[in-house]
Design a protein around this motif. Sequence first.
Motif, PDB file in Angstrom:
ATOM      1  N   LYS A  32      -9.920  -4.199  -4.466  1.00 43.74           N
ATOM      2  CA  LYS A  32     -11.250  -3.084  -4.997  1.00 43.74           C
ATOM      3  C   LYS A  32      -9.965  -1.930  -5.886  1.00 43.74           C
ATOM      4  O   LYS A  32     -10.434  -0.610  -6.294  1.00 43.74           O
ATOM      5  CB  LYS A  32     -12.210  -2.328  -4.381  1.00 43.74           C
ATOM      6  CG  LYS A  32     -12.963  -3.499  -4.802  1.00 43.74           C
ATOM      7  CD  LYS A  32     -14.830  -3.628  -3.442  1.00 43.74           C
ATOM      8  CE  LYS A  32     -15.673  -4.180  -3.064  1.00 43.74           C
ATOM      9  NZ  LYS A  32     -16.127  -3.424  -2.587  1.00 43.74           N
ATOM     10  N   VAL A  33      -8.794  -1.962  -4.598  1.00 46.38           N
ATOM     11  CA  VAL A  33      -8.374  -0.894  -5.018  1.00 46.38           C
ATOM     12  C   VAL A  33      -6.865  -0.769  -6.175  1.00 46.38           C
ATOM     13  O   VAL A  33      -6.837  -0.392  -7.329  1.00 46.38           O
ATOM     14  CB  VAL A  33      -7.495  -0.168  -3.870  1.00 46.38           C
ATOM     15  CG1 VAL A  33      -6.548   0.530  -4.165  1.00 46.38           C
ATOM     16  CG2 VAL A  33      -8.368   0.449  -2.689  1.00 46.38           C
TER      17      VAL A  33
ATOM     18  N   TYR B 107       2.074   2.076  -4.044  1.00 48.55           N
ATOM     19  CA  TYR B 107       0.954   2.377  -4.122  1.00 48.55           C
ATOM     20  C   TYR B 107       0.612   3.391  -4.317  1.00 48.55           C
ATOM     21  O   TYR B 107       0.510   4.820  -5.110  1.00 48.55           O
ATOM     22  CB  TYR B 107       0.052   1.884  -3.901  1.00 48.55           C
ATOM     23  CG  TYR B 107      -1.052   1.477  -5.481  1.00 48.55           C
ATOM     24  CD1 TYR B 107      -1.639   1.525  -6.161  1.00 48.55           C
ATOM     25  CD2 TYR B 107      -1.889   3.085  -3.763  1.00 48.55           C
ATOM     26  CE1 TYR B 107      -2.629   1.458  -7.151  1.00 48.55           C
ATOM     27  CE2 TYR B 107      -3.473   3.136  -4.789  1.00 48.55           C
ATOM     28  CZ  TYR B 107      -3.226   2.792  -6.250  1.00 48.55           C
ATOM     29  OH  TYR B 107      -4.816   3.406  -6.957  1.00 48.55           O
ATOM     30  N   LYS B 108       0.643   4.322  -2.491  1.00 48.76           N
ATOM     31  CA  LYS B 108       0.716   5.520  -2.581  1.00 48.76           C
ATOM     32  C   LYS B 108       1.602   6.456  -3.312  1.00 48.76           C
ATOM     33  O   LYS B 108       1.675   7.721  -3.501  1.00 48.76           O
ATOM     34  CB  LYS B 108       0.694   5.854  -0.858  1.00 48.76           C
ATOM     35  CG  LYS B 108      -0.303   5.308   0.104  1.00 48.76           C
ATOM     36  CD  LYS B 108      -0.719   5.616   1.371  1.00 48.76           C
ATOM     37  CE  LYS B 108      -2.176   5.186   1.803  1.00 48.76           C
ATOM     38  NZ  LYS B 108      -1.602   5.377   3.548  1.00 48.76           N
TER      39      LYS B 108
ATOM     40  N   VAL C  53       0.665  -1.240  -0.269  1.00 48.99           N
ATOM     41  CA  VAL C  53      -0.139   0.152  -0.163  1.00 48.99           C
ATOM     42  C   VAL C  53       1.215   0.962   0.121  1.00 48.99           C
ATOM     43  O   VAL C  53       0.694   2.171  -0.715  1.00 48.99           O
ATOM     44  CB  VAL C  53      -1.102  -0.035   1.365  1.00 48.99           C
ATOM     45  CG1 VAL C  53      -1.887   2.015   0.850  1.00 48.99           C
ATOM     46  CG2 VAL C  53      -1.805  -1.182   1.036  1.00 48.99           C
TER      47      VAL C  53
ATOM     48  N   THR D 152      -9.497  -7.221   3.325  1.00 51.16           N
ATOM     49  CA  THR D 152      -9.377  -5.988   3.747  1.00 51.16           C
ATOM     50  C   THR D 152     -10.551  -5.390   2.130  1.00 51.16           C
ATOM     51  O   THR D 152      -9.729  -3.713   2.363  1.00 51.16           O
ATOM     52  CB  THR D 152      -7.687  -5.675   3.229  1.00 51.16           C
ATOM     53  OG1 THR D 152      -7.058  -5.900   2.282  1.00 51.16           O
ATOM     54  CG2 THR D 152      -6.689  -6.586   4.266  1.00 51.16           C
ATOM     55  N   ARG D 153     -10.396  -5.383   1.375  1.00 51.09           N
ATOM     56  CA  ARG D 153     -11.127  -4.716   0.511  1.00 51.09           C
ATOM     57  C   ARG D 153     -10.198  -4.323  -0.526  1.00 51.09           C
ATOM     58  O   ARG D 153     -10.355  -3.656  -1.264  1.00 51.09           O
ATOM     59  CB  ARG D 153     -12.053  -3.354   0.668  1.00 51.09           C
ATOM     60  CG  ARG D 153     -13.333  -4.920   1.657  1.00 51.09           C
ATOM     61  CD  ARG D 153     -14.418  -3.301   1.841  1.00 51.09           C
ATOM     62  NE  ARG D 153     -13.772  -2.587   3.120  1.00 51.09           N
ATOM     63  CZ  ARG D 153     -13.848  -1.534   3.062  1.00 51.09           C
ATOM     64  NH1 ARG D 153     -13.782  -0.470   1.773  1.00 51.09           N
ATOM     65  NH2 ARG D 153     -13.278  -0.503   3.886  1.00 51.09           N
ATOM     66  N   LEU D 154      -9.032  -4.533  -0.518  1.00 53.63           N
ATOM     67  CA  LEU D 154      -8.101  -3.839  -0.996  1.00 53.63           C
ATOM     68  C   LEU D 154      -7.926  -4.112  -2.508  1.00 53.63           C
ATOM     69  O   LEU D 154      -7.328  -3.718  -3.418  1.00 53.63           O
ATOM     70  CB  LEU D 154      -6.334  -3.502  -0.241  1.00 53.63           C
ATOM     71  CG  LEU D 154      -6.824  -2.664   0.925  1.00 53.63           C
ATOM     72  CD1 LEU D 154      -5.719  -3.055   1.688  1.00 53.63           C
ATOM     73  CD2 LEU D 154      -6.538  -1.736   0.508  1.00 53.63           C
TER      74      LEU D 154
END
Lengths: 143, 114
Positions: B96-97, B67-68, B64, B92-94
Amino acid sequence: MEKIISLEISGKLESVKLVTLSIRSIFSCFMGQVDWDWIDETEIALAEAITNIVKHGYRYQKDTTITIELYKSKVAFEFHLIDMASPYTIDEIPSLDFDEAAIDTLPESGMGIYLISECMNDLKYIREKNQNRLILVKHFLMI
Amino acid sequence: MNLTITELPKKIVKVVPDVKRLDASVAPDFKQQLQGLIDDGHTRLILDLNEVNFVDSSGLGAIVATYKRLKPVGTLVILTTSQAVLTMFKLTRLEKVFTIISSKNMMDAINCFD
């Protein structure tokens, strides 16, 4: 409850995989009551819980130990994680709130307890005899 | 831990960690090496996790963070067929990111870039 096995590891990050790899082997003997998704979720929860003890409980202190006891009841397996670090509380499970479109809100840490709660059916904490006992409960399949 | 870096067409770089587990014991080093790649000007990354069979929240946090750092100027594509790794992204629903390609074929990831 029937005690299946007890493992004692050094309280360091490098020991986490010894537990999770052992658990994968142990549960391959319980196929039917569990499946590989069940085992994957269990591995995640145990890794997060033990890592939390090493990082936040023992704060990377040397010469520490963590005991992992595995029990089987009529409906679930229970993992008891026992350590000698300072007491802590689990008052509430933190949510994992972020806006998928807002990059600054994406989480880089603080996901451990959330993941444990997502992967397990119950989470209990007991302080006894100067020990922390964290109990993770995961039902068999079809319960 | 080490990253194997391979330069591909379209200025894409393939990154392969030499570990089976991206967990708290290697996450800080993993993150530092990924950020070093970005510092060196690599902004089109394929993170090939096909040899990785477990990612914990620390490993995920390192991805993450990368990615940021990359998002404003570049692209990150994750390549994995590991169910355990995919489960972590779903929980973690990540999922979707990130752009996650469930394949072992590198061309499937390369095709995600312009």
